[in-house]
Design an enzyme around this catalytic site. Structure first.
Site, PDB file in Angstrom:
ATOM      1  N   CYS A 204     -84.852  34.966  35.192  1.00  0.00           N
ATOM      2  CA  CYS A 204     -83.531  35.532  35.466  1.00  0.00           C
ATOM      3  C   CYS A 204     -83.155  35.185  36.907  1.00  0.00           C
ATOM      4  O   CYS A 204     -83.952  35.409  37.813  1.00  0.00           O
ATOM      5  CB  CYS A 204     -83.625  37.055  35.293  1.00  0.00           C
ATOM      6  SG  CYS A 204     -82.177  37.953  35.837  1.00  0.00           S
ATOM      7  N   HIS A 205     -82.010  34.581  37.100  1.00  0.00           N
ATOM      8  CA  HIS A 205     -81.595  34.296  38.479  1.00  0.00           C
ATOM      9  C   HIS A 205     -80.093  34.174  38.673  1.00  0.00           C
ATOM     10  O   HIS A 205     -79.620  34.017  39.795  1.00  0.00           O
ATOM     11  CB  HIS A 205     -82.259  32.999  38.984  1.00  0.00           C
ATOM     12  CG  HIS A 205     -81.620  31.765  38.424  1.00  0.00           C
ATOM     13  ND1 HIS A 205     -81.929  31.269  37.183  1.00  0.00           N
ATOM     14  CD2 HIS A 205     -80.667  30.943  38.921  1.00  0.00           C
ATOM     15  CE1 HIS A 205     -81.202  30.195  36.947  1.00  0.00           C
ATOM     16  NE2 HIS A 205     -80.429  29.971  37.974  1.00  0.00           N
ATOM     17  N   ARG A 206     -79.311  34.220  37.594  1.00  0.00           N
ATOM     18  CA  ARG A 206     -77.866  34.001  37.723  1.00  0.00           C
ATOM     19  C   ARG A 206     -77.224  35.070  38.596  1.00  0.00           C
ATOM     20  O   ARG A 206     -77.475  36.273  38.397  1.00  0.00           O
ATOM     21  CB  ARG A 206     -77.196  34.077  36.358  1.00  0.00           C
ATOM     22  CG  ARG A 206     -77.515  32.949  35.483  1.00  0.00           C
ATOM     23  CD  ARG A 206     -76.557  31.803  35.707  1.00  0.00           C
ATOM     24  NE  ARG A 206     -77.213  30.610  35.232  1.00  0.00           N
ATOM     25  CZ  ARG A 206     -76.907  29.390  35.587  1.00  0.00           C
ATOM     26  NH1 ARG A 206     -75.924  29.175  36.438  1.00  0.00           N
ATOM     27  NH2 ARG A 206     -77.567  28.374  35.129  1.00  0.00           N
TER      28      ARG A 206
END
Ligand code: UD1
Ligand code: UDP
Length: 359
Positions: A204-206
């Site tokens: 997860c990084h958005r």
């Protein structure tokens, strides 16, 4: 022919591994790599140069982290100087990051032809910084190298059909190129005491997920619930680590949060997972390459083929939808398919052949 390759973020190092290897095979092409410095931690940058043989940069612009304008501005200023000095015949940019934007803006003002790899992707969500970057990059590029028919259509819809060329996806090249090497070089399952098919892999990084407390809380809640059923392995992007701390969120014991891993370990973690839960663009495709069911924690995707073929479910950051999708995939595997919407793994050769012929 001199090509300046502009890269700066993790997925760009990986994509460049395939294209740079192909350039190195041609005596007629000289490549100069410019690293913007957008990603700089060892495990976000150097590890990919080392393990994938990407030629090291001649210039590092050391832009580092910052607000969009600040980060892009730093890159732009330094890039212009380098491009004026190098005078390349062409600039090669990848994807949709701020490094792509800066490279494209700098080159276009200097009238240097631009080729854009992974052009034409659209989420139709202009709140995503990547969407802005893509639109600008596609409109300023002379050659738009598209991964999919969908991308070709998107460009035609914006009157950019003449610049568009269908070459397939270089990430598929990488998946094939490095699969064997991965098996020989590393054993992440042993390192992390994991059992094939008995864990979920999450990333997860958005910005739309990390920078929004409600969304990140929804995601972490879902992952904690899923971890009651299976071990979750989570190579965490530094951006997300920062926000998990800032919002005071906590992960359950059965979520194995680890540092970002190299591409070779990532291939093996992906291939052996029961399910992949992600908001990454590249990882959605890789899940499909290895036929691992994927849950995408975004409100839309550019990689619509993976959804149409039944291997990807779009859940947003809604914890109920994420856990329900996990249960559905646990109950029934998606339908087998031999579809190849991302080409045949020879995109890099197609790209370089095309660029060489332009001269
Ligand atoms: C960028 C891209 C995104 C891409 C992602 C790949 C933009 C707008 N976004 O997002 O499209 O999917 O890269 O991973 O270009 N940080 C570190 N060390 C690093 C790099 C980053 O600690 O080596 C931290 C910093 O706190 C930084 C934050 O991560 O502020 C975000 O980094 P940044 O490069 O701005 O955006 P990404 O989220 O990585
Ligand atoms: N990746 C990796 N190690 C990690 C996480 C991702 O090697 O810890 C690889 C992944 O296999 C894919 C690429 O990085 O090839 C995707 O990058 P990312 O998710 O950062 O960006 P996006 O594709 O969303 O732009």
């Amino acid at each position: 022919m001199k090509i300046c390759t502009i890269i700066g973020a993790r997925p760009q190092f990986i994509k460049a591994a395939a294209v740079s290897a192909e350039i190195a095979r041609r005596k007629a092409v000289k490549e100069v790599v410019i690293h913007t410095g957008q990603h700089y931690d060892h495990e976000m940058s150097e590890i990919f140069f080392r393990e994938l043989g990407v030629p090291h940069e001649k210039y590092n612009l050391e832009a580092g982290s910052g607000l969009h304008g600040q980060q892009t501005g730093k890159m732009l200023e330094a890039m212009e100087k380098v491009l004026l000095k190098e005078k390349p015949d062409m600039v090669l940019v990848y994807g949709d990051t701020n490094s792509t934007l800066a490279g494209t803006l700098a080159a276009s003002k200097l009238h240097i032809p631009i080729a854009h790899v992974e052009a034409g992707m659209r989420s139709f969500n202009r709140k995503m910084p990547e969407e802005i970057n893509r639109i600008v990059a596609d409109h300023l590029s002379d050659v738009n190298l598209c991964s999919t028919i969908t991308a070709m259509k998107n460009l035609a819809d914006e009157n950019l059909g003449k610049s568009a060329v269908l070459v397939g996806d270089v990430m598929y090249d990488c998946a094939i190129m490095f699969a064997e090497l991965a098996g020989k070089r590393c054993d992440p399952l042993r390192r992390l005491s994991l059992v094939k098919g008995k864990y979920a892999l999450m990333t997860c990084h958005r910005a739309e997920n990390t920078d929004d407390k409600k969304r990140l809380t929804g995601i972490i809640d879902a992952i904690n619930m899923i971890s009651r059923k299976t071990t979750v392995v989570y190579p965490a992007h530094p951006r997300t680590v920062k926000f998990i701390g800032k919002y005071g969120l906590s992960l359950s014991k059965n979520v194995r949060i680890i540092k970002p891993v190299g591409y070779l370990e990532m291939i093996l973690l992906e291939k052996n997972a029961s399910v992949i839960i992600t908001d990454s663009g590249g990882i959605q495709k890789e899940a499909f390459f290895y036929r691992i069911p994927c849950i995408t924690m975004r409100d839309e995707t550019e990689w619509v083929e993976t959804v149409k073929l039944g291997w990807n479910r779009i859940t947003g950051a809604d914890s109920t939808k994420i856990t329900a999708s996990f249960a559905k995939f646990a109950g029934k595997k998606p339908p087998a398919t031999s579809a190849k919407p991302y080409g045949n793994g020879k995109s890099a050769a197609k790209i370089v052949n095309y660029l060489v012929k332009l001269r």
